[in-house]
Scaffold this active site. Structure first.
Site, PDB file in Angstrom:
ATOM      1  N   CYS A   1       6.145  -0.154   7.381  1.00 57.66           N
ATOM      2  CA  CYS A   1       5.716   0.997   6.591  1.00 57.66           C
ATOM      3  C   CYS A   1       6.897   1.488   5.771  1.00 57.66           C
ATOM      4  O   CYS A   1       8.011   1.604   6.281  1.00 57.66           O
ATOM      5  CB  CYS A   1       5.238   2.102   7.527  1.00 57.66           C
ATOM      6  SG  CYS A   1       4.762   3.610   6.670  1.00 57.66           S
ATOM      7  N   LEU A   2       6.648   1.792   4.494  1.00 59.99           N
ATOM      8  CA  LEU A   2       7.739   2.248   3.617  1.00 59.99           C
ATOM      9  C   LEU A   2       8.327   3.570   4.104  1.00 59.99           C
ATOM     10  O   LEU A   2       9.460   3.897   3.770  1.00 59.99           O
ATOM     11  CB  LEU A   2       7.229   2.395   2.182  1.00 59.99           C
ATOM     12  CG  LEU A   2       6.757   1.090   1.516  1.00 59.99           C
ATOM     13  CD1 LEU A   2       6.128   1.380   0.164  1.00 59.99           C
ATOM     14  CD2 LEU A   2       7.904   0.103   1.366  1.00 59.99           C
TER      15      LEU A   2
ATOM     16  N   GLY B   1       0.832  -1.195   0.000  1.00 59.88           N
ATOM     17  CA  GLY B   1       0.000   0.000   0.000  1.00 59.88           C
ATOM     18  C   GLY B   1       0.866   1.243   0.000  1.00 59.88           C
ATOM     19  O   GLY B   1       2.010   1.211   0.466  1.00 59.88           O
TER      20      GLY B   1
ATOM     21  N   GLN C   1       2.891  10.005   1.216  1.00 65.01           N
ATOM     22  CA  GLN C   1       4.200   9.341   1.291  1.00 65.01           C
ATOM     23  C   GLN C   1       5.108   9.682   0.113  1.00 65.01           C
ATOM     24  O   GLN C   1       6.312   9.473   0.174  1.00 65.01           O
ATOM     25  CB  GLN C   1       4.032   7.814   1.368  1.00 65.01           C
ATOM     26  CG  GLN C   1       3.427   7.338   2.678  1.00 65.01           C
ATOM     27  CD  GLN C   1       3.306   5.831   2.687  1.00 65.01           C
ATOM     28  OE1 GLN C   1       2.358   5.280   2.162  1.00 65.01           O
ATOM     29  NE2 GLN C   1       4.286   5.148   3.263  1.00 65.01           N
TER      30      GLN C   1
ATOM     31  N   HIS D   1      -2.417   7.414   7.121  1.00 64.55           N
ATOM     32  CA  HIS D   1      -1.462   8.333   6.481  1.00 64.55           C
ATOM     33  C   HIS D   1      -2.147   9.627   6.026  1.00 64.55           C
ATOM     34  O   HIS D   1      -1.522  10.679   5.988  1.00 64.55           O
ATOM     35  CB  HIS D   1      -0.815   7.680   5.254  1.00 64.55           C
ATOM     36  CG  HIS D   1       0.347   6.785   5.578  1.00 64.55           C
ATOM     37  ND1 HIS D   1       1.504   7.252   6.165  1.00 64.55           N
ATOM     38  CD2 HIS D   1       0.545   5.462   5.388  1.00 64.55           C
ATOM     39  CE1 HIS D   1       2.362   6.244   6.324  1.00 64.55           C
ATOM     40  NE2 HIS D   1       1.800   5.142   5.857  1.00 64.55           N
TER      41      HIS D   1
ATOM     42  N   HIS E   1      -4.212   1.144   7.781  1.00 68.05           N
ATOM     43  CA  HIS E   1      -2.861   1.708   7.830  1.00 68.05           C
ATOM     44  C   HIS E   1      -2.715   2.861   6.830  1.00 68.05           C
ATOM     45  O   HIS E   1      -2.234   3.941   7.172  1.00 68.05           O
ATOM     46  CB  HIS E   1      -1.844   0.595   7.534  1.00 68.05           C
ATOM     47  CG  HIS E   1      -0.421   1.046   7.460  1.00 68.05           C
ATOM     48  ND1 HIS E   1       0.561   0.582   8.309  1.00 68.05           N
ATOM     49  CD2 HIS E   1       0.201   1.929   6.632  1.00 68.05           C
ATOM     50  CE1 HIS E   1       1.713   1.181   8.012  1.00 68.05           C
ATOM     51  NE2 HIS E   1       1.523   1.994   6.986  1.00 68.05           N
ATOM     52  N   GLU E   2      -3.166   2.629   5.598  1.00 73.29           N
ATOM     53  CA  GLU E   2      -3.030   3.664   4.560  1.00 73.29           C
ATOM     54  C   GLU E   2      -3.905   4.882   4.862  1.00 73.29           C
ATOM     55  O   GLU E   2      -3.492   6.016   4.636  1.00 73.29           O
ATOM     56  CB  GLU E   2      -3.365   3.095   3.177  1.00 73.29           C
ATOM     57  CG  GLU E   2      -2.422   2.005   2.680  1.00 73.29           C
ATOM     58  CD  GLU E   2      -0.951   2.349   2.834  1.00 73.29           C
ATOM     59  OE1 GLU E   2      -0.572   3.515   2.669  1.00 73.29           O
ATOM     60  OE2 GLU E   2      -0.163   1.437   3.157  1.00 73.29           O
TER      61      GLU E   2
HETATM   62 ZN   LIG Z   1       2.696   3.320   5.884  1.00 76.04          ZN
END
Ligand SMILES: [Zn+2]
Length: 169
Positions: free
Chosen positions: A93-94, A46, A51, A139, A135-136
């Site tokens: 998480c990226l 995701g 991000q 953000h 999670h997304e």
């Molecule tokens: Zn994330």
């Protein structure tokens, strides 16, 4: 399409509340394409627009197993309208390199959003898919899963990131 740079903690864009998507044109489609490529390249399941430095309410998700064809889900202006159950699982998480930690999330959710053309959609999700969506969506409100882990683990991670950033400078 270019692979986009993924912002990492503590970049301030990650902490901003993203604004609604209002234009569903070519610009959005090309951003979605780049975001998808960036996500697959990372690789991740995701990616939220903030991000990659674009503070709008847009996420791309693909939880398809590696050996199957891609199934990209694009959600604009997503909202969780129902949630049920509770489970603790490990997340990454990226934007938070080298952090994996347990996070409590709802197990069943109902989501309302718009697709890439602005059409209203509504669907149910559960387990891992529901977790990735939650999670997304976090953000989009400037929330990172870092905020949801134990105080000790959070403090250790912040210290570690500070050190890495200081060494890199
Ligand atoms: Zn994330």
């Amino acid at each position: 399409m270019p692979i986009l740079e993924i912002l990492t903690y503590p970049n301030p864009v990650l902490r901003k509340k993203a604004t609604p998507v209002t234009e569903f044109g070519d610009e959005l489609k090309s951003l979605v394409k780049s975001m998808a490529e960036t996500m697959y390249d990372a690789p991740g399941v995701g990616l939220a627009a903030p991000q990659v430095g674009v503070s709008i309410r847009l996420v791309v998700i693909d939880v398809t197993p590696k050996d199957e064809d891609h199934n990209l889900i694009v959600l604009a202006n997503p909202e969780i309208i129902e949630s049920e159950g509770e489970a603790i699982e490990e997340e990454g998480c990226l934007s938070l390199p080298e952090l994996n930690a347990n996070v409590k999330r709802a197990v069943h959710i109902k989501v309302k959003a718009q697709d890439i053309d602005g059409k209203a959609i509504e669907f149910a999700a559960e387990d891992w898919f529901a977790r990735v969506i939650q999670h997304e969506l976090d953000h989009l409100d400037g929330t990172l899963f870092l905020d949801k882990i134990s105080v000790l683990k959070r403090a250790m991670y912040k210290k570690k990131r500070k050190k890495i950033l200081a060494e890199g400078a």
